[in-house]
Write an enzyme that holds these catalytic residues in place. Structure first.
Site, short mmCIF file in Angstrom:
data_model
loop_
_atom_site.label_atom_id
_atom_site.label_comp_id
_atom_site.label_asym_id
_atom_site.label_seq_id
_atom_site.Cartn_x
_atom_site.Cartn_y
_atom_site.Cartn_z
N ASP A 96 -25.41 16.79 13.90
CA ASP A 96 -24.82 17.36 15.12
C ASP A 96 -25.66 18.57 15.48
OD1 ASP A 96 -22.31 17.51 16.89
OD2 ASP A 96 -22.52 19.71 16.13
N GLU B 63 -34.88 10.67 -2.36
CA GLU B 63 -34.65 10.59 -3.75
C GLU B 63 -33.66 9.61 -4.02
OE1 GLU B 63 -32.82 13.97 -5.61
OE2 GLU B 63 -34.49 15.40 -4.45
C1 NOJ Z 1 -22.00 17.76 19.71
C2 NOJ Z 1 -20.70 16.99 19.58
O1 NOJ Z 1 -21.15 15.60 19.76
C3 NOJ Z 1 -19.68 17.50 20.27
O2 NOJ Z 1 -18.54 16.69 20.45
C4 NOJ Z 1 -19.50 18.81 19.93
O3 NOJ Z 1 -18.39 19.34 20.44
C5 NOJ Z 1 -20.69 19.70 20.07
N1 NOJ Z 1 -21.97 18.97 19.29
C6 NOJ Z 1 -20.46 20.87 18.89
O4 NOJ Z 1 -20.20 20.55 17.62
#
Ligand code: NOJ
Length: 546
Positions: free
Chosen positions: A214, A261
């Protein structure tokens, strides 16, 4: 030492499954609810996995199911090494993973390293310990500016709207690029990096096949946290001080050594909203991640010249670093492509659509276009992600009342932006069942539109011409003809269509209004019922020509 997993699906040595895999995104809270509380869960996923194996995808990616106050639907994690009771238990996770592997599906989980929840024990400790404490250095706390430090430390804005800083009782401010309940970690503190390596190992040891990372472009911030100058950024003379900083790549080089690994081709996939494509490709250099979602492709309008150019550029930019392109059209953050590609006028990026939006999509045009876009994407060499429900042709839902909306984007902007709830509505499985089979009690955390009865999976299964059968057929043909590992060769089909060969298949997508000739050969796939001689607007066809 090489860690051996007992369970990973096998692939031929050197096959590197992720180079051509089709990966299905499960958004757990909206996929299938076994407990009946209206929120999808791991038990629901396990029960429905056979449908995904049958659909013909190679792997699934699960959005977060970790412990979380759910202020941002689980992207606010309070414990990275446990399952939130809403979704089940660690045992439920292990059962789901084992079942997926038995079905021949690999499993990628989500990792959220840019920020935690404000309920994470580290953030609570930071609040308790006060200014100047080592606990505060795991997050980005600063004194404010102006008299009494009453102004935020800089002018950064939250992606969800409003300032990216919140002040705490003792007067310091902390940074949150997203919701105020999502404080950003300070990756300069080595404890943060060490904690995430522990998290990687925790899930790798359980047998996961990889991680979707993310906000992969956000972990590193520019030294001194300088103010943003939007004009300079737009003119290309300033880099964003928080997205796409060069030193973010060190983090992933370290992670790659950890994954290497482990036996079984484990992968890292970057969620990195950066452009141009060269910058995105830096995330997938040979010693970093394996895949990066091609959001430049996702954001390309339904226009032949622009699509040709982005496909060309992507194959070149990713190819230069030895990585596959990773195509994607929809996910839980964007207007479903079945609706988006036909919206007139196109809404600003990230705004979403709601009942009073000016942007509207004709339902017939948008379905044809969505299907044509998918048939085009699945014929491209490389890997591809599909988002749950797109195989049913689900449209973006606009009829959600303000009090039912959960996306912090809607609430932080006081309703100015509709946000992402419209692509997150629980999906329909059986047309006659309560909640269309999503939950046994009929509960759903967001309302399902009544017209979804006809889109339910059981209403489409085995029905010639349904969107579900189109996806199934496309996936089977893609596999049988090796399209994911193939090579693209352009053919000229005029300015408003796209044509290419991939192995023995010729693909034509008609993006314009004028009919386009269908080449001679066996028609293997048509995104809409075809008049044998020509391709109408918003249609894609696969023809065996060799
Ligand atoms: C990207 C994620 O896909 C989204 O749903 C989220 O709100 C933001 N990052 C923050 O984590």
């Amino acid at each position: 030492m090489t860690k051996v997993s007992t369970q990973q699906p096998q692939s031929a040595p050197g096959h590197e499954w992720w180079r051509s895999a089709v990966i299905y995104q499960i958004y757990p809270r909206s996929f299938a609810d076994a407990s009946g509380d209206g929120i999808g869960d791991l038990g629901g996923i396990t029960a429905r996995l056979p449908h995904l194996a049958e659909l013909g995808v190679d792997a699934v990616w699960l959005s977060p199911f970790y412990r979380s106050p759910q202020k941002d639907a689980g992207y606010d994690v309070s414990d990275y090494m446990d399952v939130d009771p809403l979704f089940g238990t660690l045992d439920d996770f292990d059962r789901m993973l084992a079942e997926a592997h038995t079905q021949g599906l690999r499993v990628i989980v989500d990792l959220v390293p840019n920020h935690s929840s404000d309920q994470h024990e580290w953030f609570q400790a930071a609040l308790a310990a006060g200014p100047g404490s080592p606990e505060r250095t795991r997050y980005i706390f600063r004194e404010g500016k102006g008299p009494g430090g009453d102004e935020p430390p800089n002018n950064w804005q939250s992606v969800f709207g409003g300032p990216a800083w919140t002040r705490v009782a003792d007067g310091e401010w902390y940074l949150h690029l997203f919701d105020s309940s999502q404080p950003d970690f300070d990756w300069n503190n080595p404890e943060v990096g060490d904690m995430f390596v522990e998290v990687l190992r925790f899930w790798l040891d359980r047998g996961v096949d990889g991680f979707r990372v993310d906000v992969a472009h956000g972990n590193a911030k520019a030294e001194g946290l300088p103010d943003v100058d939007e004009e300079l950024i737009a003119a290309g003379s300033m880099d964003s001080p928080f997205f796409g900083q060069e030193h973010v790549h060190e983090i992933y080089r370290r992670w790659r050594t950890v994954l290497d690994e482990y036996e079984g081709d484990r992968v890292l996939c970057a969620e990195a909203w950066v452009s141009p494509l060269e910058k995105m490709a830096r995330f997938v250099r040979p010693d970093e991640m394996h895949q990066a979602f091609n959001f430049v492709y996702l954001e390309t309008p339904w226009d032949a010249a622009q699509l040709r150019s982005v496909i060309d550029e992507s194959i070149r930019a990713f190819g230069e670093v030895g990585a596959p392109p990773t195509w994607v059209l929809s996910n839980h953050d964007t207007i479903r492509h079945r609706t988006r590609l036909a919206l007139v006028p196109p809404p600003p990026h990230g705004a979403g659509i709601g009942p009073t939006s000016k942007s509207k999509a004709d339902p017939t045009v948008s379905l044809r276009r969505g299907r044509a876009a998918t048939a085009l994407m699945l014929a491209l060499p490389g890997s591809a992600y599909v988002y749950q429900g797109e195989e049913l042709g689900l449209p973006e839902v606009t009829a959600i009342a303000p009090e039912q909306r959960e996306d912090p984007t809607f609430h932080r902007t006081k309703g100015e932006l509709w946000g992402r709830d419209g692509c997150r509505v629980p999906i329909p499985w059986e047309s006659e069942a309560p909640a269309y089979g999503f939950s046994p009690t009929g509960e759903t955390w967001l309302p399902q539109p009544p017209e979804w009865a006809t889109l339910a999976r059981d209403a489409q299964a085995g029905v010639e011409g349904s969107t579900l059968e189109l996806y199934r057929r496309a996936l089977a043909l893609r596999e049988a003809h090796g399209l994911g590992t193939g090579e693209l060769e352009w053919i000229d089909v005029g300015p408003t269509a796209i044509g290419f060969r991939n192995g023995d298949i010729t693909v034509i997508a008609n993006i314009g209004h004028d009919a386009v000739d269908v080449p001679r050969g066996e028609i293997l796939l048509a995104s809409s019922p075809l008049d044998a001689a020509s391709l109408a607007a918003d249609e894609t066809v696969w023809v065996r020509t060799a």
